[in-house]
Design an enzyme around this catalytic site. Structure first.
Site, PDB file in Angstrom:
ATOM      1  N   THR A 161     -17.366 -32.539   1.689  1.00 54.53           N
ATOM      2  CA  THR A 161     -18.498 -33.276   2.236  1.00 54.53           C
ATOM      3  C   THR A 161     -18.060 -34.702   2.566  1.00 54.53           C
ATOM      4  O   THR A 161     -17.093 -35.213   2.012  1.00 54.53           O
ATOM      5  CB  THR A 161     -19.658 -33.319   1.227  1.00 54.53           C
ATOM      6  OG1 THR A 161     -19.138 -33.699  -0.045  1.00 54.53           O
ATOM      7  CG2 THR A 161     -20.354 -31.966   1.141  1.00 54.53           C
ATOM      8  N   HIS A 162     -18.796 -35.317   3.453  1.00 51.67           N
ATOM      9  CA  HIS A 162     -18.466 -36.673   3.891  1.00 51.67           C
ATOM     10  C   HIS A 162     -19.764 -37.498   3.927  1.00 51.67           C
ATOM     11  O   HIS A 162     -20.793 -36.973   4.371  1.00 51.67           O
ATOM     12  CB  HIS A 162     -17.849 -36.619   5.290  1.00 51.67           C
ATOM     13  CG  HIS A 162     -17.705 -37.972   5.944  1.00 51.67           C
ATOM     14  ND1 HIS A 162     -16.607 -38.771   5.729  1.00 51.67           N
ATOM     15  CD2 HIS A 162     -18.541 -38.654   6.775  1.00 51.67           C
ATOM     16  CE1 HIS A 162     -16.760 -39.900   6.420  1.00 51.67           C
ATOM     17  NE2 HIS A 162     -17.929 -39.851   7.059  1.00 51.67           N
ATOM     18  N   PRO A 163     -19.750 -38.712   3.520  1.00 47.95           N
ATOM     19  CA  PRO A 163     -18.623 -39.458   2.954  1.00 47.95           C
ATOM     20  C   PRO A 163     -18.550 -39.285   1.440  1.00 47.95           C
ATOM     21  O   PRO A 163     -19.519 -39.529   0.731  1.00 47.95           O
ATOM     22  CB  PRO A 163     -18.971 -40.899   3.308  1.00 47.95           C
ATOM     23  CG  PRO A 163     -20.480 -40.937   3.268  1.00 47.95           C
ATOM     24  CD  PRO A 163     -20.941 -39.563   3.684  1.00 47.95           C
TER      25      PRO A 163
END
Ligand SMILES: Cc1cc2nc3c(=O)[nH]c(=O)nc-3n(C[C@H](O)[C@H](O)[C@H](O)COP(=O)(O)OP(=O)(O)OC[C@H]3O[C@@H](n4cnc5c(N)ncnc54)[C@H](O)[C@@H]3O)c2cc1C
Length: 176
Positions: A161-163
């Protein structure tokens, strides 16, 4: 009951004290003093109390991470470079500054570094030292990889996942 040099209760690898029917768990037995080690101690003692078969003891306990809550946090697991060298391990190092992690930039928590040691013959992770924002969270991922013999390539090629700080594994392990 036998005590050690620092007043701790002496135990064998099954956490049994010198009195056969008394076990000692947690800080009182000396050794690493962490909440999660106290918790894990019950996994050694409970089967004995229930008369169940178990090969889990202080010698078969796997690697566990530690965290020192300085700023940023210093967390580590397994071998560091000095220990790997002393143990005669062949290793490759991936190291990058925390400033290269997008989330660190967003939060302006850019100080520190991330370092992982990998055995180039097996592709297994030997250890990690993270001096970083959220190091104490990320290190659990590395401990899992070490204990489950997960190749560094699996972490390198993971979709994160980001951020997040853990997405740094993509870039960091590309350096091996
Ligand atoms: C300031 C500080 C910060 C820490 N930070 C962390 C951290 O961030 N992460 C981490 O993993 N660990 C941390 N630790 C270590 C962690 O707190 C201990 O490893 C953990 O609490 C040990 O659990 P325990 O059950 O063995 O002992 P304890 O939690 O100390 O529990 C022992 C209990 O026994 C009771 N007791 C004592 N004598 C008697 C008696 N004669 N009769 C009846 N009861 C008695 C005590 O009152 C206490 O409630 C920290 C410790 C300190 C001091």
């Amino acid at each position: 009951m036998a005590l050690g040099a620092r007043g701790e209760i002496k135990v064998n690898k099954h956490l049994q004290s010198s009195v056969e029917h008394i076990w000692a768990v947690g800080d009182v037995k000396g050794g690493p003093q962490f909440t999660y080690i106290s918790l894990d101690d019950y996994r050694i003692v409970l089967p004995q109390l229930l008369g169940e078969e178990s090969n889990y003891n202080l010698e078969t306990r796997r690697v566990y991470p530690t965290a020192t809550f300085v700023d940023p946090t210093f967390a580590r697991v397994g071998f560091n470079e000095k220990e790997a060298t002393e143990a005669g391990k062949n290793y490759k190092v991936a190291k990058m500054p925390v400033a290269a992690v997008p989330k660190a930039q967003v939060l302006r928590e850019t100080s520190g570094f991330l370092k992982i040691l990998v055995d180039p013959e097996t592709d297994l992770i030997l250890g990690a030292s993270f001096f970083s924002y959220e190091a104490h969270e990320m290190i659990n991922l590395i401990a899992l990889a070490i204990n489950e013999n997960i190749s560094y390539k699996s972490l390198r090629d993971g979709i994160y996942t980001h951020p997040t700080m853990s997405e740094s594994m993509n870039d960091l392990l590309e350096m091996i």
